[in-house]
Write a protein that holds these residues in place. Structure first.
Motif, PDB file in Angstrom:
ATOM      1  N   TYR A  92       0.701  -1.212  -0.019  1.00 47.81           N
ATOM      2  CA  TYR A  92      -0.002   0.036   0.218  1.00 47.81           C
ATOM      3  C   TYR A  92       0.904   1.352  -0.037  1.00 47.81           C
ATOM      4  O   TYR A  92       0.542   2.387   0.128  1.00 47.81           O
ATOM      5  CB  TYR A  92      -1.083   0.177   1.293  1.00 47.81           C
ATOM      6  CG  TYR A  92      -2.038  -1.028   1.276  1.00 47.81           C
ATOM      7  CD1 TYR A  92      -2.623  -1.542   0.277  1.00 47.81           C
ATOM      8  CD2 TYR A  92      -2.553  -1.332   2.460  1.00 47.81           C
ATOM      9  CE1 TYR A  92      -3.301  -2.770   0.279  1.00 47.81           C
ATOM     10  CE2 TYR A  92      -3.619  -2.350   2.461  1.00 47.81           C
ATOM     11  CZ  TYR A  92      -3.854  -3.001   1.340  1.00 47.81           C
ATOM     12  OH  TYR A  92      -4.977  -3.876   1.532  1.00 47.81           O
ATOM     13  N   VAL A 128       2.528   0.212   8.337  1.00 50.16           N
ATOM     14  CA  VAL A 128       2.173   0.945   9.717  1.00 50.16           C
ATOM     15  C   VAL A 128       2.878   0.265  10.827  1.00 50.16           C
ATOM     16  O   VAL A 128       3.583  -0.473  10.642  1.00 50.16           O
ATOM     17  CB  VAL A 128       0.663   0.668   9.827  1.00 50.16           C
ATOM     18  CG1 VAL A 128       0.143   1.729   8.648  1.00 50.16           C
ATOM     19  CG2 VAL A 128       0.185  -0.603   9.554  1.00 50.16           C
ATOM     20  N   CYS A 153      -3.274   1.770  12.839  1.00 47.54           N
ATOM     21  CA  CYS A 153      -4.144   0.769  12.261  1.00 47.54           C
ATOM     22  C   CYS A 153      -5.354   0.548  12.767  1.00 47.54           C
ATOM     23  O   CYS A 153      -5.487   0.405  14.106  1.00 47.54           O
ATOM     24  CB  CYS A 153      -3.505  -0.550  11.834  1.00 47.54           C
ATOM     25  SG  CYS A 153      -4.653  -1.621  11.083  1.00 47.54           S
ATOM     26  N   SER A 154      -6.648   0.915  12.205  1.00 47.30           N
ATOM     27  CA  SER A 154      -7.714   0.753  12.986  1.00 47.30           C
ATOM     28  C   SER A 154      -8.131  -0.769  13.460  1.00 47.30           C
ATOM     29  O   SER A 154      -8.761  -0.784  14.492  1.00 47.30           O
ATOM     30  CB  SER A 154      -9.079   0.980  12.101  1.00 47.30           C
ATOM     31  OG  SER A 154      -9.307   0.308  10.813  1.00 47.30           O
ATOM     32  N   LEU A 155      -7.563  -1.610  13.015  1.00 50.75           N
ATOM     33  CA  LEU A 155      -7.717  -2.956  13.324  1.00 50.75           C
ATOM     34  C   LEU A 155      -7.021  -3.191  14.640  1.00 50.75           C
ATOM     35  O   LEU A 155      -7.111  -3.599  15.380  1.00 50.75           O
ATOM     36  CB  LEU A 155      -7.283  -4.030  12.115  1.00 50.75           C
ATOM     37  CG  LEU A 155      -8.303  -4.434  11.308  1.00 50.75           C
ATOM     38  CD1 LEU A 155      -7.566  -5.071  10.177  1.00 50.75           C
ATOM     39  CD2 LEU A 155      -9.466  -5.059  11.663  1.00 50.75           C
ATOM     40  N   ASN A 181      -2.349  -7.832  11.915  1.00 52.80           N
ATOM     41  CA  ASN A 181      -2.590  -6.549  12.453  1.00 52.80           C
ATOM     42  C   ASN A 181      -2.924  -6.113  13.703  1.00 52.80           C
ATOM     43  O   ASN A 181      -4.136  -5.857  14.057  1.00 52.80           O
ATOM     44  CB  ASN A 181      -3.928  -5.916  11.387  1.00 52.80           C
ATOM     45  CG  ASN A 181      -3.640  -6.067   9.775  1.00 52.80           C
ATOM     46  OD1 ASN A 181      -2.961  -6.930   9.429  1.00 52.80           O
ATOM     47  ND2 ASN A 181      -4.243  -5.330   9.070  1.00 52.80           N
ATOM     48  N   CYS A 238     -11.369  -2.839   9.341  1.00 47.67           N
ATOM     49  CA  CYS A 238     -10.443  -2.029   8.677  1.00 47.67           C
ATOM     50  C   CYS A 238     -11.069  -0.736   8.042  1.00 47.67           C
ATOM     51  O   CYS A 238     -12.016  -1.014   7.380  1.00 47.67           O
ATOM     52  CB  CYS A 238      -9.668  -2.516   7.508  1.00 47.67           C
ATOM     53  SG  CYS A 238      -8.871  -1.608   6.267  1.00 47.67           S
ATOM     54  N   GLU A 239     -10.656   0.278   8.565  1.00 47.42           N
ATOM     55  CA  GLU A 239     -11.457   1.636   8.165  1.00 47.42           C
ATOM     56  C   GLU A 239     -11.384   1.820   6.693  1.00 47.42           C
ATOM     57  O   GLU A 239     -12.384   2.513   6.070  1.00 47.42           O
ATOM     58  CB  GLU A 239     -11.169   2.888   9.033  1.00 47.42           C
ATOM     59  CG  GLU A 239      -9.464   3.009   8.481  1.00 47.42           C
ATOM     60  CD  GLU A 239      -9.073   4.297   9.410  1.00 47.42           C
ATOM     61  OE1 GLU A 239      -8.362   3.767  10.562  1.00 47.42           O
ATOM     62  OE2 GLU A 239      -9.140   5.616   9.158  1.00 47.42           O
ATOM     63  N   VAL A 240     -10.572   1.469   5.897  1.00 46.18           N
ATOM     64  CA  VAL A 240     -10.399   1.550   4.520  1.00 46.18           C
ATOM     65  C   VAL A 240     -11.409   0.454   4.020  1.00 46.18           C
ATOM     66  O   VAL A 240     -12.067   0.903   3.090  1.00 46.18           O
ATOM     67  CB  VAL A 240      -8.892   1.376   3.986  1.00 46.18           C
ATOM     68  CG1 VAL A 240      -8.955   1.490   2.390  1.00 46.18           C
ATOM     69  CG2 VAL A 240      -8.156   2.331   4.576  1.00 46.18           C
ATOM     70  N   GLU A 266     -10.794  -8.133   3.776  1.00 50.35           N
ATOM     71  CA  GLU A 266     -10.938  -7.422   4.980  1.00 50.35           C
ATOM     72  C   GLU A 266     -12.174  -6.564   4.597  1.00 50.35           C
ATOM     73  O   GLU A 266     -12.744  -5.836   5.384  1.00 50.35           O
ATOM     74  CB  GLU A 266     -10.179  -6.623   5.355  1.00 50.35           C
ATOM     75  CG  GLU A 266      -8.868  -7.113   5.883  1.00 50.35           C
ATOM     76  CD  GLU A 266      -7.634  -6.083   6.141  1.00 50.35           C
ATOM     77  OE1 GLU A 266      -7.832  -4.890   5.748  1.00 50.35           O
ATOM     78  OE2 GLU A 266      -6.422  -6.550   6.361  1.00 50.35           O
ATOM     79  N   CYS A 324      -5.506   4.623   2.708  1.00 52.20           N
ATOM     80  CA  CYS A 324      -5.234   4.386   4.074  1.00 52.20           C
ATOM     81  C   CYS A 324      -4.448   5.559   4.701  1.00 52.20           C
ATOM     82  O   CYS A 324      -3.294   5.737   4.214  1.00 52.20           O
ATOM     83  CB  CYS A 324      -4.494   3.001   4.373  1.00 52.20           C
ATOM     84  SG  CYS A 324      -4.126   2.829   6.106  1.00 52.20           S
ATOM     85  N   HIS A 326      -3.234   6.011   7.514  1.00 53.14           N
ATOM     86  CA  HIS A 326      -2.014   5.720   8.243  1.00 53.14           C
ATOM     87  C   HIS A 326      -0.715   5.528   7.476  1.00 53.14           C
ATOM     88  O   HIS A 326       0.257   5.663   7.483  1.00 53.14           O
ATOM     89  CB  HIS A 326      -2.492   4.433   8.972  1.00 53.14           C
ATOM     90  CG  HIS A 326      -3.443   4.642   9.877  1.00 53.14           C
ATOM     91  ND1 HIS A 326      -3.727   5.696  10.753  1.00 53.14           N
ATOM     92  CD2 HIS A 326      -4.913   4.051   9.618  1.00 53.14           C
ATOM     93  CE1 HIS A 326      -5.175   5.605  10.973  1.00 53.14           C
ATOM     94  NE2 HIS A 326      -5.702   4.643  10.561  1.00 53.14           N
ATOM     95  N   MET A 327      -1.125   4.519   6.220  1.00 49.90           N
ATOM     96  CA  MET A 327       0.039   4.015   5.392  1.00 49.90           C
ATOM     97  C   MET A 327       0.617   5.554   4.716  1.00 49.90           C
ATOM     98  O   MET A 327       1.801   5.654   4.227  1.00 49.90           O
ATOM     99  CB  MET A 327      -0.676   3.233   4.240  1.00 49.90           C
ATOM    100  CG  MET A 327      -0.955   1.792   4.746  1.00 49.90           C
ATOM    101  SD  MET A 327       0.668   0.801   4.718  1.00 49.90           S
ATOM    102  CE  MET A 327      -0.018  -0.706   5.316  1.00 49.90           C
TER     103      MET A 327
HETATM  104  S1  SF4 Z   1      -5.362  -0.410   5.120  1.00 44.07           S
HETATM  105 FE1  SF4 Z   1      -4.705   0.840   6.983  1.00 44.07          FE
HETATM  106  S2  SF4 Z   1      -6.520   0.756   8.357  1.00 44.07           S
HETATM  107 FE2  SF4 Z   1      -6.845  -0.924   7.176  1.00 44.07          FE
HETATM  108  S3  SF4 Z   1      -5.804  -2.819   8.063  1.00 44.07           S
HETATM  109 FE3  SF4 Z   1      -4.101  -1.980   6.553  1.00 44.07          FE
HETATM  110  S4  SF4 Z   1      -3.005  -0.222   7.791  1.00 44.07           S
HETATM  111 FE4  SF4 Z   1      -4.997  -0.811   8.938  1.00 44.07          FE
END
Ligand code: SF4
Length: 368
Positions: A92, A128, A153-155, A181, A238-240, A266, A324, A326-327
């Motif tokens: 990502y 992340v 990461c939301s997870l 995660n 996962c928020e994405v 996910e 994402c 965070h990424m």
């Molecule tokens: S895309 Fe981002 S929020 Fe979703 S699992 Fe991966 S690091 Fe976590």
């Protein structure tokens, strides 16, 4: 078989602590020294020395943007050699990181496997925080840096080690599988880790009729649909991936009936129902490499389509652009700062790291 029970965070529990980095931010700097910030000037020499790298990304990075990226790319690659450092980058990450400065790229499982083979003093994790922790767990004697420790990461933040202990008390004797995660605290409390590449294999490897699976409820649901093992799930997401909807995928198909849709596990179940193929990021990339569809929707984080597009210009990628956040905290300037100032160093309590290592190594050592 559907998930048999699912649980979420206990009301009123203390918040998940933020990820840890060295409180003494100069420890790695003292060990390796700080170097002068390299020149970031764009000139003919930089253009010449980075031309072969621009070739890799010319389909996805306009030439007008390369003069911004190229000086960082050159400086990072030079400093990697000077520091005896390697860069591990998740699928990502943005194309200039993935294609131009990373030594190894892949999904969480591939990066975890690479981390066990690393023969460098320093690992810079472009991903992340839980990924950087996994590298540190597997390489306790190496310096692991993350260019931005706020890359969460939301997870991972949906569950704590204490939550896992509560689940164990509620279901005594039931083994616990944690998606990678998760924080080191959670990994330390479970029997084995898994990724989206190997989740079904890991669950079945335990030989139990019931397994607790944390923290992704959708991946748990996907696993439950592919095994006879009863799954007790945790309600993380996962928020994405949970933002994708079945309706938007149906619309892509209505617009172009020949389009191929491939999704990450996910995603919610009705989204997966609409897909022609479901798999981890590595499996999705392999699927596109092998099938070479004319048009494809990759139902996952948006940058991955750019990275595969750079390699396969003849495939048209339709991009429902869910990024994402965070990424995306990881950027070339922050990677360069990591290597110049040797920050931010990932630290894990030794006792927790040792317990977490057992769970990660048990997964890494599973026969493929
Ligand atoms: S895309 Fe981002 S929020 Fe979703 S699992 Fe991966 S690091 Fe976590």
């Amino acid at each position: 078989m559907p998930v048999v029970h699912s649980f979420g965070p206990v009301a009123g529990r203390s918040p998940v602590p933020p990820p840890r980095v060295a409180s003494d931010t100069s420890a790695a700097a003292r060990k390796y020294g700080v170097v002068a910030m390299p020149s970031l000037e764009w000139n003919e020499q930089v253009a010449r020395e980075t031309a072969h790298l621009y070739e890799r990304v010319k389909n996805v990075i306009p030439s007008v943007e390369w003069p911004f990226f190229a000086p960082y790319v050159k400086a990072i690659n030079a400093l990697k050699a000077e520091r005896n450092a390697v860069i591990l980058a998740h699928n990502y990450q943005t194309p200039e990181i993935y294609n131009c400065v990373a030594d190894f790229v892949g999904d969480s499982l591939q990066l975890a496997r690479e981390a066990t083979k690393v023969d460098a003093d320093v690992i810079v994790q472009c991903g992340v925080h839980f990924m950087a922790e996994t590298s540190k767990i597997l390489n306790p004697d190496k310096t692991v840096l993350i260019p931005d420790s706020r890359a969460g990461c939301s997870l991972a933040s949906s569950i704590t080690g204490e939550d896992v202990r509560l689940l164990r008390r509620k279901f005594p004797g039931v083994p616990v599988v944690a998606y990678v995660n998760t924080s080191a605290d959670v990994k330390a409390e479970v029997d084995i880790c898994c990724t989206s590449s190997n989740a079904v294999q890991v669950v079945e490897s335990l030989g139990a009729d019931t397994v607790i699976f944390v923290p992704d409820q959708y991946l748990a649901n996907y696993v439950a649909g592919h095994t006879n093992v009863k799954i007790i799930a945790w309600k993380g997401a996962c928020e994405v991936h949970e933002r994708f909807t079945a309706a938007e995928l149906r619309q892509y198909r209505a617009d172009d009936p020949a389009i191929q849709i491939i999704a990450h596990p996910e995603c919610p179940p009705d989204v997966i129902e609409e897909a022609d193929f479901t798999g981890s990021t590595a499996h999705m990339i392999d699927w596109v490499r092998e099938k070479r569809p004319k048009r494809v929707v990759m139902v996952t984080e948006c940058s991955m389509a750019d990275n595969v597009q750079a390699e396969l210009p003849e495939v048209e990628f339709v991009r429902p652009c869910n990024l994402c956040p965070h990424m995306k905290r990881i950027t070339l300037p922050k990677i360069l700062d990591s290597l110049v100032y040797m920050k931010e160093e990932v630290v894990i309590d030794a006792a927790i790291a040792e317990k977490a290592r057992r769970s990660v190594e048990r997964m890494v050592n599973l026969k493929r």
